[in-house]
Design an enzyme around this catalytic site. Sequence first.
Site, PDB file in Angstrom:
ATOM      1  N   ASP A  56       0.848  -1.198   0.000  1.00 43.82           N
ATOM      2  CA  ASP A  56       0.000   0.000   0.000  1.00 43.82           C
ATOM      3  C   ASP A  56       0.881   1.243   0.000  1.00 43.82           C
ATOM      4  OD1 ASP A  56      -2.934  -0.753   0.458  1.00 43.82           O
ATOM      5  OD2 ASP A  56      -1.930  -1.954   1.999  1.00 43.82           O
ATOM      6  N   HIS A  95      -7.231   5.585   0.940  1.00 46.62           N
ATOM      7  CA  HIS A  95      -8.172   5.300   2.025  1.00 46.62           C
ATOM      8  C   HIS A  95      -7.433   5.218   3.349  1.00 46.62           C
ATOM      9  CE1 HIS A  95      -6.540   1.429   0.662  1.00 46.62           C
ATOM     10  NE2 HIS A  95      -6.746   0.984   1.873  1.00 46.62           N
ATOM     11  N   ASP A 103      -7.014  -5.083  10.007  1.00 49.01           N
ATOM     12  CA  ASP A 103      -6.073  -3.969  10.126  1.00 49.01           C
ATOM     13  C   ASP A 103      -5.536  -3.890  11.552  1.00 49.01           C
ATOM     14  OD1 ASP A 103      -6.822  -3.404   7.578  1.00 49.01           O
ATOM     15  OD2 ASP A 103      -8.009  -1.625   8.059  1.00 49.01           O
ATOM     16  N   GLU A 183     -11.027  -0.720  -2.337  1.00 51.29           N
ATOM     17  CA  GLU A 183     -11.978  -1.429  -3.194  1.00 51.29           C
ATOM     18  C   GLU A 183     -13.007  -0.465  -3.786  1.00 51.29           C
ATOM     19  OE1 GLU A 183     -11.788  -5.592  -0.639  1.00 51.29           O
ATOM     20  OE2 GLU A 183     -13.199  -4.052  -0.033  1.00 51.29           O
ATOM     21  N   LYS A 293      -9.712  -3.265  -7.649  1.00 55.81           N
ATOM     22  CA  LYS A 293     -10.227  -4.349  -6.819  1.00 55.81           C
ATOM     23  C   LYS A 293     -11.711  -4.190  -6.498  1.00 55.81           C
ATOM     24  CE  LYS A 293      -9.140  -6.614  -2.424  1.00 55.81           C
ATOM     25  NZ  LYS A 293      -8.245  -6.541  -1.250  1.00 55.81           N
ATOM     26  N   HIS A 298     -20.049 -11.681   0.295  1.00 49.62           N
ATOM     27  CA  HIS A 298     -20.638 -13.020   0.127  1.00 49.62           C
ATOM     28  C   HIS A 298     -21.788 -13.300   1.085  1.00 49.62           C
ATOM     29  CE1 HIS A 298     -18.529 -14.345   3.774  1.00 49.62           C
ATOM     30  NE2 HIS A 298     -17.571 -13.541   3.357  1.00 49.62           N
ATOM     31  N   THR A 343     -11.575 -11.112  -4.680  1.00 45.00           N
ATOM     32  CA  THR A 343     -11.078 -11.799  -3.493  1.00 45.00           C
ATOM     33  C   THR A 343     -11.932 -13.035  -3.154  1.00 45.00           C
ATOM     34  OG1 THR A 343     -10.539 -11.450  -1.171  1.00 45.00           O
ATOM     35  CG2 THR A 343     -12.331 -10.145  -2.065  1.00 45.00           C
ATOM     36  N   GLU A 381      -7.294 -12.857  -4.904  1.00 44.41           N
ATOM     37  CA  GLU A 381      -6.713 -12.801  -3.558  1.00 44.41           C
ATOM     38  C   GLU A 381      -7.517 -13.710  -2.646  1.00 44.41           C
ATOM     39  OE1 GLU A 381      -6.742  -8.798  -2.029  1.00 44.41           O
ATOM     40  OE2 GLU A 381      -5.764  -7.981  -3.830  1.00 44.41           O
ATOM     41  N   ASN A 382      -6.945 -14.041  -1.489  1.00 43.96           N
ATOM     42  CA  ASN A 382      -7.747 -14.614  -0.414  1.00 43.96           C
ATOM     43  C   ASN A 382      -8.208 -13.468   0.478  1.00 43.96           C
ATOM     44  OD1 ASN A 382      -4.844 -14.542   0.186  1.00 43.96           O
ATOM     45  ND2 ASN A 382      -5.472 -15.149   2.248  1.00 43.96           N
ATOM     46  N   ALA A 383      -9.349 -13.652   1.155  1.00 42.86           N
ATOM     47  CA  ALA A 383      -9.919 -12.556   1.945  1.00 42.86           C
ATOM     48  C   ALA A 383      -9.437 -12.566   3.384  1.00 42.86           C
ATOM     49  CB  ALA A 383     -11.446 -12.632   1.907  1.00 42.86           C
ATOM     50  N   ARG A 413      -1.431 -12.432   4.098  1.00 39.70           N
ATOM     51  CA  ARG A 413      -0.425 -11.411   3.860  1.00 39.70           C
ATOM     52  C   ARG A 413       0.849 -11.855   4.508  1.00 39.70           C
ATOM     53  NH1 ARG A 413      -1.356  -5.910   3.992  1.00 39.70           N
ATOM     54  NH2 ARG A 413      -3.608  -6.113   4.190  1.00 39.70           N
TER      55      ARG A 413
END
Length: 438
Positions: A56, A95, A103, A183, A293, A298, A343, A381-383, A413
């Site tokens: 980032d 952002h 985070d 996103e 992105k 879901h 993702t 990506e994976n979430a 990550r």
Amino acid sequence: MNALCILIAISSICSATKVNVMMPLDTVANNGKLNETAVRSFGILKNAGVYGVMVDVWWGICEPSPKRYNFGGYQRLADLCQQAGLKLQCVMSFHQCGGNVGDNVYIPIPEWVRNVNDIWYRDVHGHDDKEVVGLFVDNDPVLQGRTPVQVYTDYMNAFKQSMGNRIGTVINEIQVGLGPCGELRYPGYQSDRWSFPGVGEFQAFAPKMKQMFQNASKAANHPEWDSPPTDAGSYNSRPDDTSFFRANSGGYQTEYGKFFMNWYSNLLIEHARKILTPAVSIFRSSNCAVAMKVAGIHWWYGHASHASEMTTGYVNGNGISGSDFYKRVASLLRELGVIFDFTCFEMSNNEQPSDSRCQPEDLVNQVIQATRQSGVTMSSENALERYDSTAYNRVIQNTCNKGGKVEAFTYLRLNDKLVYNQNNLNEFKRLVSSIANC
Ligand SMILES: *[C@@H]1O[C@H](CO)[C@@H](O)[C@H](O)[C@H]1NC(C)=O
Ligand SMILES: *[C@@H]1O[C@H](CO)[C@@H](O)[C@H](O)[C@H]1NC(C)=O
């Protein structure tokens, strides 16, 4: 080997799916300096077959006052990537970091932006969100005389200039942040008020945004539609507890509901076009890909209202014609030459709580279909944080079996648990080599 075989062999090497790894959120710290701790594992990543790392580039760190930029920490990071033989993908992160799932760091957007009034998304309860500047002022000169679109464009230009010939060589991709978490979406589910699996709230109640909606209603000969929906519950409602999202009889099915949803969703598409157009002209000419992105919403995907997608701005079905948001984004990105990043690639339906109608597999399938039909390039990506073979097998299956054009998978990550735990590292190596051999 005959010529055809050689050609096939070469093209399959060229199109092998790459694996990148997301760097820690605080790789470049609030003081603008690179924290080299994480860089120590670059050798391990390279040995595991990793192609590059993603980082980032925080607005809140790099533009402390208007047009005064500090990208020094990122120059250093790019040089260390080069030395390690890794590529670098840079996210233009307009952002706030912090206050969102996963985070552990707090990096607000710049103070000189935070001080401005009436540029924030507002919910029906009057709460303003300062994670990102609202798209409704994209073209207003609200940031000390510059419009947000100009500010983002200036920032991307300054980044390109500062990185010099690293762009298009070691820096192979720029991902453009277009909303919360980078996103393309509204902050419909803010982590200080929302918890999974609430429906979230529409973010359409800032004075200017309300006026825009009223103007649009008037233009459509429905002046009586004078407000965005006020009967859609609150962040943690369930769809059937609200009159707007109630299955099959909710306000979302009325002409008013459809009109609102189209309007809300269209603004996101316009926002993407406004910012991606300059991004493409800045970076693509330097042989550097541009990506964007889309969030993986879901929960309540299996509910007739698709309530959570709706508050996020993703109108999907609901009897609204032409309302597959994912398809519309895919054709826009195809037209602009931008990569579609999505993702949830690790998620299985049966791992989700059964009462919130989560269908991540179906959502991923829908998005893969949308990208295939439009011919846009996709990355994934994976979430959530995972180290196990169940999650990795799902990633491999989604990437290899169905995704004709998944060009890269980014693992979220990098941390010590991934690289300094032998079991985790072995599983990860298997993931990387399986994807490379799709
Ligand atoms: C650098 O990162 C490491 C690991 O995340 C952390 O423990 C350390 O405190 C950081 N150093 C600085 C100066 O921020
Ligand atoms: C709404 O329409 C009025 C009258 O045309 C115009 O003056 C105003 O600027 C519009 N507001 C927005 C936010 O578009």
